[in-house]
Write a protein that holds these residues in place. Structure first.
Motif: not given
Ligand code: PLP
Length: 385
Positions: A201-211
């Protein structure tokens, strides 16, 4: 010229030609709004830069252990506890030169020549090329808005065969910005494990989530591979630093590969990354996250109003994947047209796979709200005069 057969499968990023043309137009004095770029427009935060400079002046210029600086591996394990409530042995955290190398290490320990690897189509373009490098076969699962552009259990079952070694997921996804529900990850993990396969599972964009609250796949099981990076949320693309968390039984093999393939991730970057977790730095990153959210909240309805179809609301990353078929059935020509005639650069669908790429384009909101407003104004003028 002698060249390996596998090179015939490996594609360049088509958007690079578009970016080069955009730079040419800019050099000739044209103004271009860039919505094609897949990295944060913000520079690395100052606490990280200061820590990098300090590491250099203190002489930290030699190799670290292949698996990374112990202090950084511990800091990352502590981050999982803080942020996700997941307790992790630091020994399972491997520091890599970007998620790019983490993905390659995970695939290299799992995949034999001739095996298949399942992945979403559209998806991150490099993944299929990593699989080709191993003389294996990437298999795209055509995903659409009905499953939030993520593979469903049913689809994975349909595409499974004894030749499949692994399923590769990304949440949030590039290019769609959509997430996987934790329950779906669990179901997929259980199915894949029961077939004797592995889950990455690639979680590279974790932290950039909105709401939305997002859990890590590591909460599901110790038996899957998670890939992450300092590139996106942490705003450190140029430092070339990432990490992976691997099942305990794989640590030794990954260490062995890391020793051989790159010796160690950049030392200066590893020292700087320890500062990336400070309260001061996280506060800066959270302000940036808020800014990305404002951009998404502006761009999503604005593009829909212009006539782009974006059926699943993207809740993460900094991308909007839009159906542009109302304007064109050739998204590559369309992207070039928008660049030449409207001065707006976007990425054509062809970079992300073969699932109706000619109907899709990707918008990246990695530029200021002011630029996005100007981009939308130009698009409106050109598309709906
Ligand atoms: C989904 C995904 N995975 C991995 C990467 C590789 O990132 P890096 O090697 O900079 O960590 C990217 C970069 O755009 C990406 O979008």
């Amino acid at each position: 010229m002698r060249i390996a057969d596998r090179m015939a499968f490996i594609q360049p990023f088509h958007v690079m030609a578009l970016l080069a043309r955009a730079r040419e137009l800019e050099a000739a004095g044209r103004s271009i709004i860039h919505m094609e770029i897949g990295e944060p427009d913000f520079a690395s935060p100052q606490p990280v830069i200061d820590a990098g400079i300090k590491a250099l002046s203190e002489g930290y210029t030699h190799y670290t252990p292949a698996t990374g600086l112990p202090a950084l591996r511990e800091r990352i394990a502590a981050f999982y506890l803080d942020r996700y409530g997941v307790k992790l042995a630091p020994g399972r955290v491997i520091i890599t030169p970007g998620a790019s190398v983490g993905l390659q290490l995970a695939l290299a320990v799992l995949v034999n020549a001739g095996d298949k690897v399942l992945m979403a189509d559209p998806g991150y373009p490099c993944n299929r090329n990593f699989v080709y490098l191993l003389n294996a076969e990437p298999v795209g699962i055509p995903v659409d808005a009905t499953s939030g552009y993520q593979p469903s259990l049913e689809q994975v079952e349909q595409h499974w065969s004894p030749a499949v070694a692994a399923l590769l997921l990304a949440s949030p996804s590039n290019p769609t910005g959509t997430l996987l529900q934790q329950a779906t990850i669990r179901r997929l993990f259980e199915y894949v494990s029961a077939q004797g396969g592995s889950l990455i599972v690639d979680e590279i964009y974790h932290g950039l989530t909105y709401g939305v609250e997002v859990g890590t796949a590591l909460a599901v099981s110790d038996g899957l591979f998670v890939i992450n990076s300092f590139s996106k949320y942490f705003g450190m693309t140029g430092w070339r630093l990432g990490w992976m968390v691997v099942p305990p039984d794989y640590v030794q093999d990954i260490d062995k590969l890391a020793q051989n393939l790159f010796l160690a991730a950049p030392t200066m970057a590893q020292h700087a990354a320890i500062a990336a977790f400070s309260e001061e730095n996280i506060a800066i990153l959270e302000t940036r996250r808020h800014e990305f959210r404002k951009r998404r909240d502006f761009l999503l309805p604005a593009l829909r109003e212009l006539g782009f179809d974006i059926p699943a609301t993207p809740e993460g990353a900094f991308y909007l994947y839009a159906d542009c078929s109302r304007f064109s059935e050739d998204s590559y020509a369309f992207s070039n047209q928008l660049l030449e005639e409207a001065g707006v650069a976007i990425t054509p669908g062809v970079d992300f796979g073969s699932n109706r790429p000619e109907r899709h384009v990707r918008f990246a909101y990695t530029t200021s709200l002011e630029n996005l407003r100007e981009g939308v104004r130009r698009l409106g003028e050109y598309l709906n005069p």
